[in-house]
Design an enzyme around this catalytic site. Structure first.
Site, PDB file in Angstrom:
ATOM      1  N   ASN A  81       0.940  -1.264  -0.017  1.00 12.46           N
ATOM      2  CA  ASN A  81       0.218   0.094   0.003  1.00 12.46           C
ATOM      3  C   ASN A  81       0.826   1.084   0.069  1.00 12.46           C
ATOM      4  O   ASN A  81       2.226   1.217   0.025  1.00 12.46           O
ATOM      5  CB  ASN A  81      -1.117   0.018   1.113  1.00 12.46           C
ATOM      6  CG  ASN A  81      -2.301   0.637   0.909  1.00 12.46           C
ATOM      7  OD1 ASN A  81      -2.250   1.672   0.343  1.00 12.46           O
ATOM      8  ND2 ASN A  81      -3.345  -0.167   1.419  1.00 12.46           N
ATOM      9  N   HIS A 111      23.034   1.085  13.422  1.00 14.46           N
ATOM     10  CA  HIS A 111      24.420   1.341  13.990  1.00 14.46           C
ATOM     11  C   HIS A 111      24.458   0.375  15.385  1.00 14.46           C
ATOM     12  O   HIS A 111      23.640   0.393  15.929  1.00 14.46           O
ATOM     13  CB  HIS A 111      24.569   2.534  14.265  1.00 14.46           C
ATOM     14  CG  HIS A 111      24.423   3.523  12.961  1.00 14.46           C
ATOM     15  ND1 HIS A 111      25.618   3.846  12.278  1.00 14.46           N
ATOM     16  CD2 HIS A 111      23.397   4.174  12.262  1.00 14.46           C
ATOM     17  CE1 HIS A 111      25.188   4.549  11.089  1.00 14.46           C
ATOM     18  NE2 HIS A 111      23.973   4.701  11.024  1.00 14.46           N
TER      19      HIS A 111
END
Length: 180
Positions: A81, A111
């Site tokens: 969508n 990270h």
């Protein structure tokens, strides 16, 4: 940090990834302004973004965002969508008949927590979504997650752990509420 290092920042591989991010961003920005009915234009841009044509009966409603595109694997009859984001450098696979609600985000790279390593490395892992999964609006799927066949991820859920097959996960940190 353990073996979850994915990519050293400022390496040649990182530079190549950064260049691909710029290219993917340019391509998706062009895709997202095309008239909705321009099927030929959308198909051409998706081929450039993904490095191959969309599989048969895949539906993607723009706007659509990816930072890489070449590591996004969509099976047949996937539905995506509007306003979804795929940060796919470490790889994202959506199995057949997966339905993705609006504003869903898939993130394969992050990270390390350690402050020194966070500036030196990207970490992460691929996301694998099995067949016939439904991911509700606004869900976030984090690096390294696998979602089992026939599972449902509720709207707004944050999925940080694997989801068993035939189960419903909900919440700001998705937890298994039931299985069938």
């Amino acid at each position: 940090m353990s073996g979850d290092r994915l990519l050293r920042i400022h390496s040649a591989e990182f530079q190549a990834m950064a260049e691909r991010v710029l290219r993917a961003t340019e391509l998706t920005s062009r895709l997202n302004v095309l008239p909705f009915e321009d099927e030929e234009g959308k198909a051409e841009l998706f081929q450039q973004i993904l490095g191959k044509p969309l599989p048969p009966r895949v539906t993607v409603y723009p706007p659509f965002y990816t930072d890489h595109g070449l590591h996004l694997d969509l099976a047949e009859r996937v539905f995506i969508n509007q306003n979804c984001t795929f940060l796919d450098y470490a790889g994202i696979r959506l199995g057949e008949r997966v339905m993705v609600g609006p504003k869903v985000t898939f993130i394969t790279v992050g990270h390390p927590v350690d402050p020194v390593e966070r500036r030196e490395w990207l970490s992460g892992g691929p996301i694998d979504v099995a067949e016939n999964v439904w991911i509700g609006a606004g869900a976030t799927i984090l690096p390294g997650v696998s979602i089992g066949r026939d599972a449902v991820v509720a709207a707004g859920a944050v999925v940080a752990d694997d989801v068993p097959p035939a189960s419903l996960v909900t919440g700001s940190k998705a937890t298994v509420n039931r299985q069938w």
